[in-house]
Design a protein around this motif. Structure first.
Motif, PDB file in Angstrom:
ATOM      1  N   ILE A   1       0.842  -1.199   0.000  1.00  0.00           N
ATOM      2  CA  ILE A   1       0.000   0.000   0.000  1.00  0.00           C
ATOM      3  C   ILE A   1       0.875   1.246   0.000  1.00  0.00           C
ATOM      4  CG2 ILE A   1      -1.727   1.302   1.311  1.00  0.00           C
ATOM      5  CD1 ILE A   1      -2.793  -1.394   2.285  1.00  0.00           C
TER       6      ILE A   1
ATOM      7  N   PRO B   1       0.264   5.298  -0.033  1.00  0.00           N
ATOM      8  CA  PRO B   1      -0.482   6.554  -0.076  1.00  0.00           C
ATOM      9  C   PRO B   1       0.327   7.581  -0.879  1.00  0.00           C
ATOM     10  CG  PRO B   1      -0.253   5.739   2.177  1.00  0.00           C
ATOM     11  CD  PRO B   1       0.707   4.970   1.321  1.00  0.00           C
TER      12      PRO B   1
ATOM     13  N   ILE C   1      -2.931  10.690   5.680  1.00  0.00           N
ATOM     14  CA  ILE C   1      -2.263   9.428   5.407  1.00  0.00           C
ATOM     15  C   ILE C   1      -2.989   8.249   6.048  1.00  0.00           C
ATOM     16  CG2 ILE C   1      -0.685   9.587   7.386  1.00  0.00           C
ATOM     17  CD1 ILE C   1       1.489   8.389   5.511  1.00  0.00           C
ATOM     18  N   CYS C   2      -3.666   8.468   7.176  1.00  0.00           N
ATOM     19  CA  CYS C   2      -4.405   7.378   7.818  1.00  0.00           C
ATOM     20  C   CYS C   2      -5.611   6.966   6.976  1.00  0.00           C
ATOM     21  CB  CYS C   2      -4.860   7.799   9.217  1.00  0.00           C
ATOM     22  SG  CYS C   2      -3.507   8.012  10.385  1.00  0.00           S
TER      23      CYS C   2
ATOM     24  N   SER D   1      -4.410   5.261   3.748  1.00  0.00           N
ATOM     25  CA  SER D   1      -3.915   3.904   4.016  1.00  0.00           C
ATOM     26  C   SER D   1      -5.063   2.946   4.304  1.00  0.00           C
ATOM     27  CB  SER D   1      -2.941   3.928   5.197  1.00  0.00           C
ATOM     28  OG  SER D   1      -1.806   4.721   4.911  1.00  0.00           O
ATOM     29  N   ASN D   2      -6.054   3.410   5.044  1.00  0.00           N
ATOM     30  CA  ASN D   2      -7.213   2.556   5.342  1.00  0.00           C
ATOM     31  C   ASN D   2      -8.011   2.226   4.081  1.00  0.00           C
ATOM     32  OD1 ASN D   2      -6.654   2.343   8.062  1.00  0.00           O
ATOM     33  ND2 ASN D   2      -7.957   4.065   8.647  1.00  0.00           N
TER      34      ASN D   2
ATOM     35  N   PHE E   1       4.033  -1.787   3.663  1.00  0.00           N
ATOM     36  CA  PHE E   1       3.815  -0.350   3.553  1.00  0.00           C
ATOM     37  C   PHE E   1       5.045   0.320   2.948  1.00  0.00           C
ATOM     38  CE2 PHE E   1       1.182  -1.792   7.109  1.00  0.00           C
ATOM     39  CZ  PHE E   1      -0.069  -1.345   6.675  1.00  0.00           C
TER      40      PHE E   1
ATOM     41  N   ASP F   1       6.415   4.191   1.348  1.00  0.00           N
ATOM     42  CA  ASP F   1       6.175   5.618   1.123  1.00  0.00           C
ATOM     43  C   ASP F   1       6.325   5.955  -0.347  1.00  0.00           C
ATOM     44  OD1 ASP F   1       5.662   5.960   3.754  1.00  0.00           O
ATOM     45  OD2 ASP F   1       7.435   7.164   4.212  1.00  0.00           O
TER      46      ASP F   1
ATOM     47  N   ASN G   1      -7.241  -1.089  12.066  1.00  0.00           N
ATOM     48  CA  ASN G   1      -6.478  -0.357  11.049  1.00  0.00           C
ATOM     49  C   ASN G   1      -5.852   0.923  11.625  1.00  0.00           C
ATOM     50  OD1 ASN G   1      -7.315  -2.396   9.330  1.00  0.00           O
ATOM     51  ND2 ASN G   1      -8.945  -1.176   8.391  1.00  0.00           N
TER      52      ASN G   1
ATOM     53  N   ASP H   1       2.200   4.979  11.936  1.00  0.00           N
ATOM     54  CA  ASP H   1       2.864   3.684  11.791  1.00  0.00           C
ATOM     55  C   ASP H   1       3.312   3.146  13.146  1.00  0.00           C
ATOM     56  OD1 ASP H   1       4.664   5.748  11.996  1.00  0.00           O
ATOM     57  OD2 ASP H   1       5.948   5.096  10.348  1.00  0.00           O
TER      58      ASP H   1
END
Length: 605
Positions: free
Chosen positions: A62, A64, A127-128, A131-132, A145, A147, A223, A233
């Protein structure tokens, strides 16, 4: 026997360097080191494709994305496409970028490779949330994960899958990492991490990148939590590990440990001016540090502990001061002989400065002839009612002397203290006791300084090049560095909580039950390594030994039994006991989980 030892670690929101030698030397050695391991590792990964290249676990990566420079975004995506393990999906979640190149590039790669997928958010969240959104559509059994401007090494997923195939019980994997300079593209600042180190993770997010976690586990935590941006994180890692600690035994020696560290650099973090891998980027993200404190406070509550999260001089490095449960009696056991200037300073500073008052002094005299010393004992008994004066009439044996003192002591907690120490931190007992009361903590050590302000002890390490008669010699981390000099970002581990295989017995606190459980000190170690042996037995039992930076004492070091180089000290005992230590603990000494073997390779280039 002086060596320099500093690990170097970093975390999401601030660049952390902890090597004990200058950064230019680190990077010079790293450039030389890179020439040998990189190509063989990748070649081995490509050869491994024939075994499970397109089969096995699906890993969802993932990413973002928000206003990423096009060349950085392309390099990031290409680093995934170039993985030697092929069974992955890449989920790019654009968080309503303004730059048109972002969507164009994302669409371009989804046409090139069906494993590349995307989501375009209609409004910018954070970002949360991004990411979710990626987690919601991820099909992989495991989640990685990445970046949006960073890179995976070609063998990253291969190494992860290799671990999962070898150890199917593993649910949380993290790797080593380095940095990429923005202008030159050069790989710098290698960070060789320790294996699972609970105290260090509750001081700094040393795990950081690259991390792969079982999706089912992430879902159980709920999550990423919105409102924890900048520390999201770290928050996720701690909540995942809280679950793992409830269901399994997370310890480096446990063959079923669900937390696995891959001791290879598999991730490169870009040092752009807008990135938190650079100092300028870190300064712009003060909100991250506010959320970091909140993350650690939440962790304390979930673990049913009571403590205060306190900042250090380094942003992003925190300490926890646990509140003492009850008012237990602490027995301070001090073996001693003569040396009036030192024992008097030790006892008087202890009585005058210690804030915690429910302690008893157990002084075990091994044959003093100085009348001033005996008068001192009488004065101390008048000043502190809970004082026991014991005589040891047999041959000197530090281990047996300490065990004798323990036998006569009444405290629930034992504090072993050398007679050549001097208390300078009033809450030293409080800080040590707070950790000693933690369920999984074995021995608790303290930072000790020489009188000139240089560090005498901040944990015990095993440098493979530091040998006597071919046997690795335990030594003190950070020895002879000044404690009060600001080395910039080169020494923050001196201000964090750390796990080590061992801490010095010059100042060591332990729960009496744990001390008894491992049999106390081993009488085979008459003058040396008794503390190392005790700590290794605690570690073998599943405890973590801790060195904390708060309780600072002065240590004049070995004034009673002299130093190894002095003719009055029997070096034959020392060499014999070093041999015994290796016979008992060779594997642990050679495989210290808290100091990477790759660190030593670079250090000694």
């Amino acid at each position: 026997m002086t060596i320099s030892n500093q690990l170097r670690y970093s975390f999401k929101k601030v660049l952390i360097k902890i090597f004990n030698f200058p950064a230019h030397r680190i990077n010079k050695n790293y450039q030389q080191w890179l020439k040998t391991p990189l190509r063989p590792a990748v070649a081995k990964a490509k050869a491994g494709k024939q075994g499970f290249g397109g089969a096995g676990h699906v890993i969802s990566i993932i990413v973002p994305v928000f206003n990423t420079p096009d060349d950085f975004l392309r390099q990031c995506i290409e680093s995934v496409i170039n993985q030697t393990y092929e069974n992955w999906e890449l989920i790019l979640v654009d968080d309503a970028s303004i730059l048109p190149s972002v969507k164009n590039t994302v669409r371009e790669y989804t046409k090139k490779d069906k494993r590349v997928k995307y989501l375009f958010r209609q409004e910018n969240g954070n970002i949360c949330q991004a990411s979710n959104d990626g987690l919601a559509v991820a099909k992989g059994e495991y989640i990685g994960f990445l970046d949006h401007d960073d890179l995976l090494w070609p063998n990253a997923l291969y190494e992860v899958i290799k671990i999962l195939n070898q150890k199917p019980h593993v649910q949380f994997i993290y790797t080593d990492e380095d940095k990429i300079e923005e202008n030159t593209g050069k790989h710098v600042d290698p960070f060789f991490k320790p294996d699972w180190s609970p105290e260090l993770l509750r001081s700094v997010n040393y795990i950081n990148h690259f991390t792969v976690i079982k999706k089912e586990l992430i879902s159980k935590t709920g999550n990423f939590r919105v409102g924890y941006e900048g520390a999201q994180d770290w928050d996720l890692y701690l909540r995942v590990i809280q679950l793992l600690e409830k269901t399994g035994f997370c310890h480096p020696l446990n063959p079923k440990n669900p937390i696995q560290h891959i001791s290879k650099i598999l991730y490169s973090w870009r040092k752009s001016r807008s990135s938190t891998a650079s100092r300028s980027g870190a300064k712009d993200k003060q909100h991250a540090y506010i959320n970091q404190k909140k993350v650690l406070e939440d962790d304390i509550k979930v673990r049913n502990c009571n403590g205060e999260v306190t900042p250090t001089k380094y942003l992003g490095i925190w300490n926890v001061k646990y509140k003492i449960k009850g008012n237990p009696l602490v027995s301070i056991i001090i073996p001693t002989k003569d040396q009036y200037p030192y024992i008097s300073k030790c006892l008087e500073s202890l009585i005058d400065k210690s804030v915690y008052r429910n302690y008893e002094l157990v002084i075990v005299d091994t044959g003093s002839s100085d009348k001033r010393v005996w008068q001192l004992y009488e004065n101390i008994k008048r000043k502190h009612e809970k004082t026991k004066m014991l005589r040891w009439n047999g041959e000197f044996n530090f281990s047996e002397v300490c065990n004798y003192g323990v036998k006569k002591a009444h405290g629930d907690y034992l504090l072993l203290l050398n007679n050549d120490t001097e208390i300078i931190e009033p809450k030293w007992i409080d800080y040590l006791l707070g950790f000693a009361q933690q369920l999984l903590v074995g021995a608790v050590g303290a930072k000790l300084l020489y009188p000139n302000g240089r560090i005498q002890h901040a944990g015990i390490i095993f440098d493979p090049k530091n040998k006597i008669n071919g046997l690795t010699l335990p030594d003190h981390a950070y020895k002879c560095r000044f404690n009060n000099i600001d080395y910039g970002l080169d020494n923050p581990r001196l201000y964090s909580m750390n796990n080590y295989l061992a801490v010095t017995g010059a100042c060591l606190m332990i729960d009496r039950k744990k001390y008894t459980n491992v049999g106390g000190f081993d009488g085979q170690f008459q003058i040396a390594f008794n503390d190392v042996d005790l700590c290794l037995r605690l570690f073998k039992k599943g405890y973590f030994n801790v060195c904390i930076p708060d309780p600072i004492l002065i240590h004049h070091e070995s004034v009673s039994v002299k130093k190894l180089a002095d003719s009055s000290r029997n070096s034959k005992f020392f060499e014999k006991e070093l041999s015994i230590l290796h016979n008992k603990w060779q594997n642990n000494i050679n495989n210290d989980p808290f100091t990477s073997h790759n660190y030593w390779k670079i250090y000694h280039l």
